[in-house]
Design an enzyme around this catalytic site. Structure first.
Site, PDB file in Angstrom:
ATOM      1  CB  SER A  12     -33.600 -14.232  36.980  1.00 16.20           C
ATOM      2  OG  SER A  12     -34.863 -13.757  36.547  1.00 16.20           O
ATOM      3  CE1 TYR A  31     -34.905 -19.107  34.901  1.00 20.16           C
ATOM      4  CE2 TYR A  31     -35.965 -17.091  35.669  1.00 20.16           C
ATOM      5  CZ  TYR A  31     -34.942 -17.718  34.980  1.00 20.16           C
ATOM      6  OH  TYR A  31     -33.954 -16.968  34.376  1.00 20.16           O
TER       7      TYR A  31
HETATM    8  N1  LIG Z   1     -33.357 -14.728  28.629  1.00 16.04           N
HETATM    9  C1  LIG Z   1     -33.909 -14.165  29.706  1.00 16.04           C
HETATM   10  O1  LIG Z   1     -35.022 -13.595  29.641  1.00 16.04           O
HETATM   11  C2  LIG Z   1     -33.188 -14.197  31.021  1.00 16.04           C
HETATM   12  C3  LIG Z   1     -33.602 -13.301  32.027  1.00 16.04           C
HETATM   13  C4  LIG Z   1     -32.977 -13.336  33.261  1.00 16.04           C
HETATM   14  C5  LIG Z   1     -31.962 -14.258  33.488  1.00 16.04           C
HETATM   15  N2  LIG Z   1     -31.567 -15.102  32.514  1.00 16.04           N
HETATM   16  C6  LIG Z   1     -30.514 -16.081  32.819  1.00 16.04           C
HETATM   17  O2  LIG Z   1     -29.413 -15.876  31.955  1.00 16.04           O
HETATM   18  C7  LIG Z   1     -28.722 -17.124  31.756  1.00 16.04           C
HETATM   19  C8  LIG Z   1     -28.515 -17.350  30.273  1.00 16.04           C
HETATM   20  O3  LIG Z   1     -29.787 -17.434  29.661  1.00 16.04           O
HETATM   21  P1  LIG Z   1     -30.037 -17.225  28.095  1.00 16.04           P
HETATM   22  O4  LIG Z   1     -31.229 -16.372  27.977  1.00 16.04           O
HETATM   23  O5  LIG Z   1     -28.795 -16.843  27.397  1.00 16.04           O
HETATM   24  O6  LIG Z   1     -30.470 -18.722  27.699  1.00 16.04           O
HETATM   25  P2  LIG Z   1     -30.245 -19.559  26.365  1.00 16.04           P
HETATM   26  O7  LIG Z   1     -30.061 -18.677  25.193  1.00 16.04           O
HETATM   27  O8  LIG Z   1     -31.362 -20.554  26.338  1.00 16.04           O
HETATM   28  O9  LIG Z   1     -28.867 -20.332  26.654  1.00 16.04           O
HETATM   29  C9  LIG Z   1     -28.808 -21.300  27.662  1.00 16.04           C
HETATM   30  C10 LIG Z   1     -27.410 -21.856  27.719  1.00 16.04           C
HETATM   31  O10 LIG Z   1     -27.382 -22.868  28.730  1.00 16.04           O
HETATM   32  C11 LIG Z   1     -26.841 -24.054  28.149  1.00 16.04           C
HETATM   33  N3  LIG Z   1     -27.440 -25.249  28.716  1.00 16.04           N
HETATM   34  C12 LIG Z   1     -28.756 -25.573  28.749  1.00 16.04           C
HETATM   35  N4  LIG Z   1     -28.910 -26.767  29.328  1.00 16.04           N
HETATM   36  C13 LIG Z   1     -27.665 -27.196  29.669  1.00 16.04           C
HETATM   37  C14 LIG Z   1     -27.159 -28.356  30.293  1.00 16.04           C
HETATM   38  N5  LIG Z   1     -27.964 -29.338  30.698  1.00 16.04           N
HETATM   39  N6  LIG Z   1     -25.820 -28.468  30.488  1.00 16.04           N
HETATM   40  C15 LIG Z   1     -25.015 -27.489  30.059  1.00 16.04           C
HETATM   41  N7  LIG Z   1     -25.414 -26.358  29.474  1.00 16.04           N
HETATM   42  C16 LIG Z   1     -26.729 -26.232  29.275  1.00 16.04           C
HETATM   43  C17 LIG Z   1     -27.190 -23.977  26.674  1.00 16.04           C
HETATM   44  O11 LIG Z   1     -26.303 -24.802  25.978  1.00 16.04           O
HETATM   45  P3  LIG Z   1     -26.729 -25.591  24.621  1.00 16.04           P
HETATM   46  O12 LIG Z   1     -26.282 -24.737  23.491  1.00 16.04           O
HETATM   47  O13 LIG Z   1     -25.992 -26.842  24.720  1.00 16.04           O
HETATM   48  O14 LIG Z   1     -28.236 -25.758  24.678  1.00 16.04           O
HETATM   49  C18 LIG Z   1     -26.964 -22.504  26.411  1.00 16.04           C
HETATM   50  O15 LIG Z   1     -25.608 -22.255  26.212  1.00 16.04           O
HETATM   51  C19 LIG Z   1     -29.588 -18.198  32.435  1.00 16.04           C
HETATM   52  O16 LIG Z   1     -29.059 -18.497  33.693  1.00 16.04           O
HETATM   53  C20 LIG Z   1     -30.935 -17.521  32.574  1.00 16.04           C
HETATM   54  O17 LIG Z   1     -31.694 -18.044  33.653  1.00 16.04           O
HETATM   55  C21 LIG Z   1     -32.139 -15.092  31.278  1.00 16.04           C
END
Ligand SMILES: NC(=O)c1ccc[n+]([C@@H]2O[C@H](COP(=O)([O-])OP(=O)(O)OC[C@H]3O[C@@H](n4cnc5c(N)ncnc54)[C@H](OP(=O)(O)O)[C@@H]3O)[C@@H](O)[C@H]2O)c1
Length: 269
Positions: free
Chosen positions: A137, A150
């Protein structure tokens, strides 16, 4: 790396960035092992991919030790792995004093410990040449108020990526750190979107992030920071953190108004 016919394990595949990345990878001809906790969401994702029969799903909670072997078994069944993408993550936007111990532990466990343990378990099954991409991130390069836990996880993941990459320098395995900025997914609460709007911070679509992650994989970019101001701010922060201290100090009162619990307390008082 050319991704055609490569076996890729993608954690957090059912999420916003994960699902968009799965589409990109499948379109490039990769064979996917798609991890998530929700079988229905994973099956829906699978059905929407080109050639669904080429891919499989792995239902496992990365925080449950007894469920993690399912990932190793899926990799063994596939005969090995070319790319591991540690993408699953969680975020809680709140002042430290307002976070419960479980929220802190869960964020660190999923964002930092889980990718480290999974990488260690799967390294023997990673083919050479191979890639590990850790999804970090912008907050892995900039300490931001309301995100202390975070940031701890994402800074840690960056350190892990750098050190492991150097450890494996002779092995033909590269470790990449890919850092999106704010992205429109369910990871962020409405308060985060409201804050970003108030501050004029840009929010990317998961599709744009996935397309950039594909480029980083194909070019094997060691570190990739998305967004021009974020790219610059990470560098300025590394060299002159006092400049960011001063810039962020002007915003902290606004950030505090949007952070979870903080604003509730204000409303009550
Ligand atoms: N969105 C942002 O603003 C942003 C910015 C920078 C970096 N990121 C990073 O990008 C990555 C993806 O984020 P996203 O925005 O796509 O998030 P998201 O839409 O909330 O998706 C999170 C994913 O992680 C899985 N997950 C959550 N808890 C889990 C657990 N205990 N065991 C296994 N899987 C689990 C969820 O699976 P389920 O379907 O089972 O819940 C889902 O597939 C993350 O590492 C995040 O930190 C995001």
């Amino acid at each position: 790396m050319r991704l055609r016919d490569k076996t890729v394990l993608l954690t957090g595949a059912s999420g916003g960035i994960g699902a968009a990345l799965a589409q990109e990878l499948a379109a490039a001809g990769a064979r996917l092992l798609l991890q998530g906790r929700d079988r229905t969401r994973l099956n829906r994702l699978l059905a929407g991919l080109p050639e669904p029969g080429q891919h499989s799903i792995v239902v496992a909670d990365l925080l449950r030790t007894e469920q993690r072997p399912a990932l190793l078994q899926a990799v063994q069944k596939a005969g090995g792995l070319d790319v591991l993408i540690n993408n699953a993550g969680t975020s809680h936007f709140a002042w430290l004093e307002d976070q419960a111990q479980e929220q802190i532990s869960e964020q660190l466990a999923l964002n930092l410990t889980a990718p480290i343990l999974l990488t260690r378990e799967l390294l023997p099954w990673l083919r050479r040449p191979g890639l590990v991409m850790n999804i970090g991130s912008a907050f892995g390069g900039i300490g931001y108020p309301g995100y202390s836990v975070y940031c701890a996880g994402k800074f840690g993941l960056r350190g892990f990526s750098e050190a492991l990459g150097r450890e494996l320098a002779d092995s033909r395995i590269k470790v990449l750190y890919f850092a999106p900025r704010a992205t429109r997914t369910t990871l962020n609460s409405s308060r985060v979107y409201d804050l970003n709007q108030a501050l004029g911070n840009h929010t990317d679509s998961p599709e744009l992030v996935a397309a950039q992650a594909m480029m980083a994989l194909q070019k094997e970019q060691r570190q990739r920071w998305l967004g021009w101001p974020e790219w610059l701010l990470v560098r300025v922060n590394a060299l002159f953190p006092g400049l960011l201290d001063r810039g962020l100090a002007k915003q902290t009162a606004v950030i505090a108004r949007y952070a979870e619990h903080h604003c509730d307390k204000e409303a009550k008082s």
